[in-house]
Structures are given as C-alpha cells and as structure tokens.
Design a protein around this motif. Structure first.
Motif, PDB file in Angstrom:
ATOM      1  N   VAL A  37      43.182  41.612  44.637  1.00 32.92           N
ATOM      2  CA  VAL A  37      43.679  42.607  44.062  1.00 32.92           C
ATOM      3  C   VAL A  37      43.690  43.447  43.964  1.00 32.92           C
ATOM      4  O   VAL A  37      42.133  44.256  45.270  1.00 32.92           O
ATOM      5  CB  VAL A  37      43.280  42.153  42.515  1.00 32.92           C
ATOM      6  N   VAL A  38      44.440  45.054  44.235  1.00 29.32           N
ATOM      7  CA  VAL A  38      44.369  46.148  44.695  1.00 29.32           C
ATOM      8  C   VAL A  38      45.514  46.447  43.543  1.00 29.32           C
ATOM      9  O   VAL A  38      45.462  46.514  42.780  1.00 29.32           O
ATOM     10  CB  VAL A  38      46.066  45.336  45.431  1.00 29.32           C
ATOM     11  N   ARG A  39      44.686  47.807  43.480  1.00 35.69           N
ATOM     12  CA  ARG A  39      44.733  49.465  42.202  1.00 35.69           C
ATOM     13  C   ARG A  39      44.655  50.135  42.627  1.00 35.69           C
ATOM     14  O   ARG A  39      43.871  50.456  43.750  1.00 35.69           O
ATOM     15  CB  ARG A  39      44.284  49.160  41.394  1.00 35.69           C
ATOM     16  N   ASP A  40      45.254  51.226  41.977  1.00 31.95           N
ATOM     17  CA  ASP A  40      45.495  52.685  42.248  1.00 31.95           C
ATOM     18  C   ASP A  40      43.442  52.979  41.858  1.00 31.95           C
ATOM     19  O   ASP A  40      44.251  53.656  40.894  1.00 31.95           O
ATOM     20  CB  ASP A  40      46.869  53.068  41.731  1.00 31.95           C
ATOM     21  N   SER A  41      43.253  54.177  42.952  1.00 37.10           N
ATOM     22  CA  SER A  41      41.975  54.228  42.131  1.00 37.10           C
ATOM     23  C   SER A  41      42.132  56.000  41.205  1.00 37.10           C
ATOM     24  O   SER A  41      40.976  55.994  40.574  1.00 37.10           O
ATOM     25  CB  SER A  41      41.186  54.731  43.539  1.00 37.10           C
ATOM     26  N   LYS A  42      42.646  56.505  41.165  1.00 35.35           N
ATOM     27  CA  LYS A  42      42.995  57.350  40.147  1.00 35.35           C
ATOM     28  C   LYS A  42      44.067  56.653  39.444  1.00 35.35           C
ATOM     29  O   LYS A  42      43.596  57.919  37.734  1.00 35.35           O
ATOM     30  CB  LYS A  42      43.991  58.476  40.809  1.00 35.35           C
ATOM     31  N   ASP A  43      43.904  55.632  38.748  1.00 36.30           N
ATOM     32  CA  ASP A  43      44.101  55.338  37.699  1.00 36.30           C
ATOM     33  C   ASP A  43      43.988  53.476  37.262  1.00 36.30           C
ATOM     34  O   ASP A  43      44.621  52.535  37.263  1.00 36.30           O
ATOM     35  CB  ASP A  43      45.862  54.781  37.588  1.00 36.30           C
ATOM     36  N   PRO A  44      42.459  53.833  36.983  1.00 35.87           N
ATOM     37  CA  PRO A  44      41.974  52.126  37.258  1.00 35.87           C
ATOM     38  C   PRO A  44      42.062  51.672  36.098  1.00 35.87           C
ATOM     39  O   PRO A  44      42.329  50.344  36.025  1.00 35.87           O
ATOM     40  CB  PRO A  44      40.026  52.600  36.781  1.00 35.87           C
ATOM     41  N   HIS A  45      42.883  51.739  35.138  1.00 38.80           N
ATOM     42  CA  HIS A  45      42.848  51.497  34.406  1.00 38.80           C
ATOM     43  C   HIS A  45      44.471  51.211  33.983  1.00 38.80           C
ATOM     44  O   HIS A  45      45.432  50.099  32.771  1.00 38.80           O
ATOM     45  CB  HIS A  45      42.557  52.129  32.192  1.00 38.80           C
ATOM     46  N   GLY A  46      44.946  51.287  34.721  1.00 37.90           N
ATOM     47  CA  GLY A  46      46.855  50.951  35.288  1.00 37.90           C
ATOM     48  C   GLY A  46      46.641  49.648  36.010  1.00 37.90           C
ATOM     49  O   GLY A  46      45.955  48.894  35.796  1.00 37.90           O
ATOM     50  N   PRO A  47      47.673  49.512  36.089  1.00 36.74           N
ATOM     51  CA  PRO A  47      48.368  47.784  36.609  1.00 36.74           C
ATOM     52  C   PRO A  47      47.630  47.276  37.996  1.00 36.74           C
ATOM     53  O   PRO A  47      47.479  48.436  38.431  1.00 36.74           O
ATOM     54  CB  PRO A  47      49.902  48.112  36.733  1.00 36.74           C
ATOM     55  N   ALA A  48      47.265  46.250  38.335  1.00 37.36           N
ATOM     56  CA  ALA A  48      47.111  46.004  39.568  1.00 37.36           C
ATOM     57  C   ALA A  48      48.134  44.636  40.336  1.00 37.36           C
ATOM     58  O   ALA A  48      49.013  44.444  39.239  1.00 37.36           O
ATOM     59  CB  ALA A  48      45.848  45.419  39.149  1.00 37.36           C
ATOM     60  N   HIS A  49      47.650  44.764  41.526  1.00 37.88           N
ATOM     61  CA  HIS A  49      48.723  43.478  41.640  1.00 37.88           C
ATOM     62  C   HIS A  49      47.300  42.370  42.812  1.00 37.88           C
ATOM     63  O   HIS A  49      46.785  43.139  43.615  1.00 37.88           O
ATOM     64  CB  HIS A  49      49.967  43.539  42.553  1.00 37.88           C
ATOM     65  N   SER A  50      47.888  40.752  42.623  1.00 38.67           N
ATOM     66  CA  SER A  50      46.831  39.894  43.745  1.00 38.67           C
ATOM     67  C   SER A  50      48.036  39.413  44.629  1.00 38.67           C
ATOM     68  O   SER A  50      49.156  39.259  44.354  1.00 38.67           O
ATOM     69  CB  SER A  50      46.226  39.003  42.349  1.00 38.67           C
ATOM     70  N   HIS A  51      47.533  39.507  45.447  1.00 39.59           N
ATOM     71  CA  HIS A  51      48.080  38.397  46.831  1.00 39.59           C
ATOM     72  C   HIS A  51      47.070  37.474  47.793  1.00 39.59           C
ATOM     73  O   HIS A  51      45.697  37.391  47.031  1.00 39.59           O
ATOM     74  CB  HIS A  51      48.212  40.147  47.613  1.00 39.59           C
ATOM     75  N   THR A  52      47.678  36.575  48.489  1.00 38.72           N
ATOM     76  CA  THR A  52      46.988  35.374  48.738  1.00 38.72           C
ATOM     77  C   THR A  52      46.319  36.832  50.008  1.00 38.72           C
ATOM     78  O   THR A  52      46.739  37.380  50.087  1.00 38.72           O
ATOM     79  CB  THR A  52      48.104  34.894  49.429  1.00 38.72           C
ATOM     80  N   PRO A  53      44.787  35.738  50.098  1.00 32.11           N
ATOM     81  CA  PRO A  53      43.786  36.191  51.467  1.00 32.11           C
ATOM     82  C   PRO A  53      44.912  36.939  53.068  1.00 32.11           C
ATOM     83  O   PRO A  53      45.149  37.586  53.704  1.00 32.11           O
ATOM     84  CB  PRO A  53      43.353  35.661  51.596  1.00 32.11           C
ATOM     85  N   ALA A  54      46.111  35.171  52.616  1.00 36.49           N
ATOM     86  CA  ALA A  54      46.575  35.850  54.361  1.00 36.49           C
ATOM     87  C   ALA A  54      47.345  37.070  54.260  1.00 36.49           C
ATOM     88  O   ALA A  54      47.544  37.703  55.613  1.00 36.49           O
ATOM     89  CB  ALA A  54      47.068  34.481  54.573  1.00 36.49           C
ATOM     90  N   ALA A  55      48.605  37.345  52.746  1.00 41.14           N
ATOM     91  CA  ALA A  55      49.228  38.368  52.991  1.00 41.14           C
ATOM     92  C   ALA A  55      49.027  39.598  52.872  1.00 41.14           C
ATOM     93  O   ALA A  55      48.906  40.510  53.612  1.00 41.14           O
ATOM     94  CB  ALA A  55      49.949  38.029  51.524  1.00 41.14           C
ATOM     95  N   PHE A  56      47.402  39.835  52.520  1.00 37.44           N
ATOM     96  CA  PHE A  56      46.881  40.611  52.405  1.00 37.44           C
ATOM     97  C   PHE A  56      46.054  41.148  53.863  1.00 37.44           C
ATOM     98  O   PHE A  56      46.577  42.623  54.270  1.00 37.44           O
ATOM     99  CB  PHE A  56      45.759  41.236  51.296  1.00 37.44           C
ATOM    100  N   GLY A  57      45.705  39.781  54.158  1.00 41.38           N
ATOM    101  CA  GLY A  57      45.501  40.482  55.316  1.00 41.38           C
ATOM    102  C   GLY A  57      46.359  40.790  56.351  1.00 41.38           C
ATOM    103  O   GLY A  57      46.365  41.737  57.316  1.00 41.38           O
TER     104      GLY A  57
END
Length: 72
Positions: A37-57
C-alpha cells in the motif's frame, strides 16, 4: 490496484524512505496481506492505493533505472 479512501485506517505500519527530505513530497509504503500500500506522506489520513508486490516491484525498478514510460 485497489483504492482506499482513508490510509490511516489501514492496519499497517507505514515506512518513509530514509533518503526523503522532510520538506519535500514523499510517499510512504506499508504492507497488507499480499499487497503493497502507498500513501502521500503529507496527507496520512487521505487516500491510499494497494498493488501486488510484483506490480509495485516493477514500478520501483522502472523508477530506479529511469525507464518508466508515461501513459498518455
């Protein structure tokens, strides 16, 4: 990719890159079962998105080697 509306509600430990500058834009990553999962560090309560480990890699490798191809 899966969208999550509130990143701070996800049950993960967020990690920021050690090379990041506290005054610059940065992303934080965490892990959920079978996903990254990935999020914007400046907006920790905002949205995030998740990816498979292969796609993120594959994304991280493309960024590291400057071979990321923009989608138009």
């Amino acid at each position: 990719m899966t969208y999550h509306s509130n990143a701070s509600a996800l049950p993960t430990h967020w990690k920021k890159a050690s090379a990041s500058n506290p005054n610059d834009n940065c992303v934080e990553c965490g892990s959920l079962t079978g996903t990254v999962v990935v999020r914007d560090s400046k907006d920790p309560h905002g949205p995030a998105h998740s990816h498979t480990p292969a796609a993120f890699g594959a994304f991280a490798a493309a960024v590291a080697t400057n071979t990321l191809t923009p989608v138009v």
